[in-house]
Every structure is written in C-alpha cells, then in structure tokens.
Design a protein around this motif. Structure first.
Motif, PDB file in Angstrom:
ATOM      1  N   ASN A  95      32.782  90.930  29.312  1.00  0.00           N
ATOM      2  CA  ASN A  95      33.494  90.161  30.331  1.00  0.00           C
ATOM      3  C   ASN A  95      34.978  89.984  30.013  1.00  0.00           C
ATOM      4  N   PHE A 100      36.455  94.379  33.916  1.00  0.00           N
ATOM      5  CA  PHE A 100      35.447  93.411  34.370  1.00  0.00           C
ATOM      6  C   PHE A 100      35.908  92.650  35.606  1.00  0.00           C
ATOM      7  N   ILE A 103      33.985  93.370  38.763  1.00  0.00           N
ATOM      8  CA  ILE A 103      32.579  92.992  38.908  1.00  0.00           C
ATOM      9  C   ILE A 103      32.431  91.778  39.825  1.00  0.00           C
ATOM     10  N   THR A 105      31.016  88.616  40.589  1.00  0.00           N
ATOM     11  CA  THR A 105      30.383  87.636  39.711  1.00  0.00           C
ATOM     12  C   THR A 105      29.140  86.995  40.318  1.00  0.00           C
ATOM     13  N   LEU A 120      26.263  94.052  31.208  1.00  0.00           N
ATOM     14  CA  LEU A 120      27.062  94.422  32.374  1.00  0.00           C
ATOM     15  C   LEU A 120      26.146  94.673  33.569  1.00  0.00           C
ATOM     16  N   TYR A 122      25.166  96.383  36.795  1.00  0.00           N
ATOM     17  CA  TYR A 122      25.767  97.630  37.273  1.00  0.00           C
ATOM     18  C   TYR A 122      25.154  98.216  38.539  1.00  0.00           C
ATOM     19  N   ASP A 251      20.853  95.742  34.739  1.00  0.00           N
ATOM     20  CA  ASP A 251      21.959  95.399  33.851  1.00  0.00           C
ATOM     21  C   ASP A 251      22.019  96.393  32.687  1.00  0.00           C
ATOM     22  N   LEU A 272      32.933 100.500  33.950  1.00  0.00           N
ATOM     23  CA  LEU A 272      33.680  99.527  34.737  1.00  0.00           C
ATOM     24  C   LEU A 272      34.693 100.192  35.662  1.00  0.00           C
ATOM     25  N   ILE A 289      27.746  96.987  42.023  1.00  0.00           N
ATOM     26  CA  ILE A 289      28.205  95.631  41.736  1.00  0.00           C
ATOM     27  C   ILE A 289      29.709  95.618  41.485  1.00  0.00           C
ATOM     28  N   ASN A 290      30.297  96.798  41.458  1.00  0.00           N
ATOM     29  CA  ASN A 290      31.727  96.962  41.234  1.00  0.00           C
ATOM     30  C   ASN A 290      32.435  96.894  42.599  1.00  0.00           C
TER      31      ASN A 290
END
Length: 341
Positions: A95, A100, A103, A105, A120, A122, A251, A272, A289-290
């Motif tokens: 994080n 990060f 991402i 949250t 992470l 993902y 994850d 990332l 999730i990005n």
C-alpha cells in the motif's frame, strides 16, 4: 590457505544470486494472462514458474501439508483472512508503493488487512449460469429455470465447491452466504439434496461440455464462461441468476515462507501498472480493481453488464467471508450432499 574458503563463498553467492532471479506463483488454473508472466521476465530477468490449484481449500491444504517454495498465492478474500489468522502471510507494505494509488480502496475487504499492508486486491467477478441455448427449452434467467431444464432431462452441473454450491442454496432461500445459523445451513443443504438427482455432476471441468452441447447448463464463473461464449455467441450465454449470485475477489499475497521476497514484491508492483492490470482483465474477462486500468479496457468488456453489472444486480451479489470455526458446519453439510445417494 584462503583459496578454498573464497571459492566456497563465491559458490554460495552464485547459488543465492540464482535463487534471487526466480519467482514461484501458485494460482487458480487460468487466472493470470501468460503474456504478463513473459513480459515480467523480459523486463526483469526473473524467471517465473506457475503451479495451479482448483479451489481455495486445495491451495491451503497443500501449504498446510508442508509444500514450500512458493512466493505468491492468490486467495479469495475470505481465504486471505483465513491465511492471515494462520500466520501464513508476509507484510509487504504494498500500500506504500506508488502504483497503489490506482487501487479502488472499496476492495480492501479483508478484515485482517483493511489498509492493504499485506496483499494486493487484483481481480473480481461473479458466479452465474453458463448455458447452451440450443440445448434448453427457453432462455435461462434464474435457478428455477436451471432446474426446470434438468427436470426436462437436460444435463446440468454445479461447482464442486463447498462455499459456492452451498451458497446457491442459501441465496435462493433468502439467506446470507456467510450465515452462522445452523437452521439456515440445514435449509440450504436440504434444498440441494432435493435437487441432487437432477445434477449430472459437481465439477469445474465443464466449459467445453457446455460449448459442445453435452451439458445444457452449468453453474460457473462468469468471466471464464464469457471467454467460451465468444466462440459461439448465437448459442452460448451467461446469466447472473435473478435470485442473486456470489461475487468473488482474488488477492495477491506473499507467503511468510517465500524464498524470493524481493522478486515477489517486484511482481506485485509490476501488477499495479494500469496497462498490466488491463491486459489481465481483458484476457480473463473479469473485473479489474485498478481504477486507472478501466479506461484501457476494450468497450465490449468495460460496458458488458455481465462483467460490470448494474447497481440493481450488484445489490443481489454476496461475497464470502471467513467463517472461522463454523466452516466445519459447512464441510459437514457438503459431505452430506456429496455422499448422498
């Protein structure tokens, strides 16, 4: 007199250096784009090996049985919590990495890791029904439709997965997939037992069978199903059932026993990057999730309501949580379903 000790030190350094140029992943069967692994090796010089598993439980059992040598594993978020409770995970401080910031949250769902200090997030997706239109009497929209086809003699399958399949029984009876109530679980189990004679198999190996028409409909992961559906869009369809479905999140976690921790952290930071996250989502046909990667996705993926469901559908999606000791209740119920005649 110092010659041989120096040789020994040099040999030890060479072995250590060679090990530092490796990375060992343990992931779900097809959940990472192989081009990403090749690109990481090309950029970093780190050789990547990949072993695969079919369920969270299989992965955990192998690690608890003493399997070593893995650096990164990819548990669903509830298993992330279970592994944290067992002391299996390494704090990575991912994080604090620059990337990060990309991402979302909202996906920091692990109760053991609310800040993303260990793992992470993902990928995410849903589990629904994959069916062959040419083999069913009408389009399937619900679990009621699914079993109606089975009553007509059509072959249907469900996942060989304690949480996913018992989860269907809980959802259709209006219960939480994380219920700790014994009566809720009994109701779900009885519901499944009543329908077991209609289920041809509990299996993960079904996509090709639906595509060929050997199986009419299957309980399966939406993203993987959509990959197959592209081959025959007139007949192969994927639906999130009207009663609701499960949402999964995967994850990326470093094991405390990881032999190549620096390389594992480099891979997490590599993932990332928006273009890498988008590359994986496009190949897997699941959600990313990005946040910065979303704009890089092809429109047919970004705007697909099966991959990114509208809010009224999302409201009916449930995600698994760690059940703690109550998982034993589920294991006993699942054994009862699997062994019933």
């Amino acid at each position: 007199m110092t010659r041989y000790p120096l040789i020994a030190v040099l040999a030890a350094w060479l072995v250590s250096n060679a090990a530092a140029e490796e990375l060992h992943l343990y992931n779900w069967g097809d959940y990472i784009n192989p081009q990403i692994l090749g690109r990481f090796t090309e950029e970093s010089g780190i050789k990547v090996s990949l072993d695969v598993y079919g369920s969270n439980e299989e992965m955990l059992a192998k690690l608890q049985a003493g399997a070593t040598g893995y650096d990164l594993v990819f548990p669903s978020v509830h298993m992330h919590d279970s592994m944290a409770a067992l002391g299996l995970l390494e704090k990575t401080h991912i994080n604090q990495s620059e990337g990060f910031k990309n991402i979302d949250t909202a996906f920091l769902r692990a109760k053991s890791d609310p800040k993303g200090e260990y793992c992470l997030p993902y990928a995410w997706g849903t589990v629904g029904i994959f069916y062959n239109k040419s083999q069913v009497s009408k389009p399937i929209e619900s679990w009621a439709d699914f079993f109606a086809e089975a009553q007509l003699g059509k072959k249907v399958t469900m996942l060989d997965d304690v949480r996913e399949t018992l989860g269907v029984g809980l959802i259709v009876n209006g219960k939480s997939v994380n219920s700790h109530n014994a009566e809720d679980l009994k109701q779900a189990t009885d519901w499944l037992l009543q329908r077991k004679p209609l289920i041809s198999a509990f299996t993960y190996d079904v996509q090709a069978l639906v595509a060929s028409g050997d199986v009419a409909a299957a309980h399966f992961f939406v993203g993987t199903s959509l990959i197959y559906a592209k081959s025959d869009p007139d007949n192969l369809f994927v639906v999130i059932p009207e009663e609701g479905a499960t949402l999964y999140q995967e994850d990326m976690c470093m094991l405390k026993s990881a032999p190549n921790k620096e390389n594992a952290k480099r891979f997490m930071e590599f993932f990332l990057r928006p273009e890498i996250a988008a590359m994986n989502a496009a190949q897997q046909m699941n959600g990313t999730i990005n946040r910065a990667a979303i704009a890089l996705l092809p429109a047919e993926l970004r705007d697909n309501p099966q991959i990114n469901p509208p809010e009224k559908v999302r409201a009916k999606l449930q995600i698994f949580e760690d059940l703690g000791r109550d998982l034993r209740q589920y294991d006993r119920a699942w054994t009862r379903v699997r062994t019933a005649d």
